[in-house]
Design an enzyme around this catalytic site. Structure first.
Site, PDB file in Angstrom:
ATOM      1  N   SER A 246      40.444  37.970  45.296  1.00 42.19           N
ATOM      2  CA  SER A 246      39.866  38.752  46.386  1.00 42.19           C
ATOM      3  C   SER A 246      39.415  37.870  47.535  1.00 42.19           C
ATOM      4  CB  SER A 246      38.707  39.595  45.861  1.00 42.19           C
ATOM      5  OG  SER A 246      37.955  38.876  44.937  1.00 42.19           O
TER       6      SER A 246
ATOM      7  N   HIS B 188      46.702  41.630  46.465  1.00 45.60           N
ATOM      8  CA  HIS B 188      45.320  42.023  46.166  1.00 45.60           C
ATOM      9  C   HIS B 188      45.205  43.541  46.046  1.00 45.60           C
ATOM     10  CE1 HIS B 188      40.868  42.194  47.534  1.00 45.60           C
ATOM     11  NE2 HIS B 188      40.962  42.137  46.223  1.00 45.60           N
TER      12      HIS B 188
ATOM     13  N   ASN C 230      37.801  42.429  52.344  1.00 41.55           N
ATOM     14  CA  ASN C 230      36.494  41.883  51.962  1.00 41.55           C
ATOM     15  C   ASN C 230      35.759  41.245  53.144  1.00 41.55           C
ATOM     16  OD1 ASN C 230      36.101  42.705  49.303  1.00 41.55           O
ATOM     17  ND2 ASN C 230      37.587  41.188  48.591  1.00 41.55           N
TER      18      ASN C 230
ATOM     19  N   GLU D 210      46.795  44.370  49.565  1.00 43.00           N
ATOM     20  CA  GLU D 210      46.768  43.373  50.631  1.00 43.00           C
ATOM     21  C   GLU D 210      47.765  42.287  50.248  1.00 43.00           C
ATOM     22  OE1 GLU D 210      42.610  42.249  52.883  1.00 43.00           O
ATOM     23  OE2 GLU D 210      42.623  42.172  50.736  1.00 43.00           O
TER      24      GLU D 210
END
Ligand code: CAA
Length: 288
Positions: free
Chosen positions: A120, A143, A193, A155
């Site tokens: 992540s 991801h 994130n 992702e």
């Protein structure tokens, strides 16, 4: 659809979901955990999810059995990697552990296999340094988001060496899973994130300053912003240790105060209160 052989390393919160959606898409899935009991627990979790899908009429019992039949346990990374088209690592966020795993995958997988990380926040280029130069074009970030069977996003993160062919393979797999792809540069926290963690951190700071109760802060986001979960509830769901390690990577990478992990997060993690998975975080959860 191309039928692929996929190895999933780590079948915790993310890995079991990744193994599940790969098997549901018709791929032959191997799962690896250093302890066999953990691999069995991951498969049991998948079986529980599939039971719910059958109960809700989204899947027949025959499809459930066929999906489970496509999942097997690999006795070692090397055994699991033999003959794979794709390996996805979803072990905990520790760069040294992931690099070691990538080196073993590189040694065991066919030359053509794509090696993907579900990290992540850790740099894909640094993970790619663990493999031979000839393999680096096949190393990529893939991801997923939790709960993996529900969240329709992947992702895709390229390191400087990632080939167009590897990107095309990841896009094809994502399409088979019914997931949408966004492409991020290989920067700390990637796209999602980088946006999410400062939001969670600010909610935690508001909580530690007594701005409102946990419930009021979460209700603010749910009712006032139409979010499915409030930020404190979401942090408990992701895992407070995971949130802490992502915020640390972001803070180290950018040095800006809004990425700094709040004291309350450090305190909860130090006390072993990691959110839903331990039964306590910003909230408490009934066992089981
Ligand atoms: N596994 C599989 N399916 C699940 C599930 C799980 N763990 N949890 C919920 N579901 C399914 C349910 O079966 C249900 O399916 P149907 O509608 O077909 O019946 C559906 O999801 C909705 O579930 P519920 O009705 O029980 O609950 P809900 O409406 O409150 O939704 C939720 C639950 C989908 C988790 C929702 O609260 C949500 O979207 N929360 C935000 C999740 C999120 O932001 N995830 C990203 C986290 S960040 C991340 O993962 C990346 C990172 O690097 C940290």
């Amino acid at each position: 659809m191309t039928e692929r052989t996929v190895l999933v390393c780590g079948v915790g919160l993310m890995g079991h979901g990744i193994a599940q959606v790969m098997a549901m898409a018709g791929h032959d899935v191997r799962v690896f955990e250093p302890e066999r009991a953990r691999a069995e627990a991951g498969i049991k979790r998948i079986a529980g999810n599939l039971d719910r899908s059958v109960a809700k009429g989204r899947m027949t019992d025959a499809e459930r059995l066929a999906t489970l039949g496509r999942i097997s346990i690999a006795g070692s990374v090397e055994d699991g990697a033999r003959g794979v088209d794709l390996a996805v690592e979803a072990v905990f966020e520790d760069e040294a552990v992931k690099r070691d795993l990538f080196a073993r995958l590189d040694a065991g997988a066919p030359e053509s296999a794509v090696l993907a990380s579900n990290t992540s926040s850790i740099s894909i280029a640094r993970l790619a340094e663990a493999v031979r130069a000839a393999r680096r074009p096949m190393v990529v970030g893939m991801h997923f988001f939790s709960p993996v069977p529900v969240m329709p996003l992947i992702e895709l993160i390229r390191n400087t060496d990632t080939s167009d062919e590897t990107e095309l393979t990841v896009r094809a797999v994502a399409a088979e899973l019914g997931k949408q792809v966004i492409v991020s540069q290989d920067r700390p926290g990637f796209i999602v994130n980088r946006i999410l963690m400062p939001f969670l951190a600010e909610a935690m700071r508001a909580y530690e300053q007594g701005l409102g109760t946990a419930e009021d802060i979460d209700t603010g986001a749910k009712v006032g912003l139409n979010h499915p979960m409030g930020p404190l509830e979401l942090a408990d769901f992701i895992g407070l240790d995971v949130c802490l390690s992502i915020m640390e990577v972001l803070f180290e990478g950018f040095g800006q105060a809004h990425f700094a992990p709040p004291a309350v997060l450090h305190d909860l993690v130090a006390a072993g209160h990691l959110g839903q998975k331990t039964g306590r975080g910003f909230y408490t959860y009934p066992r089981g």
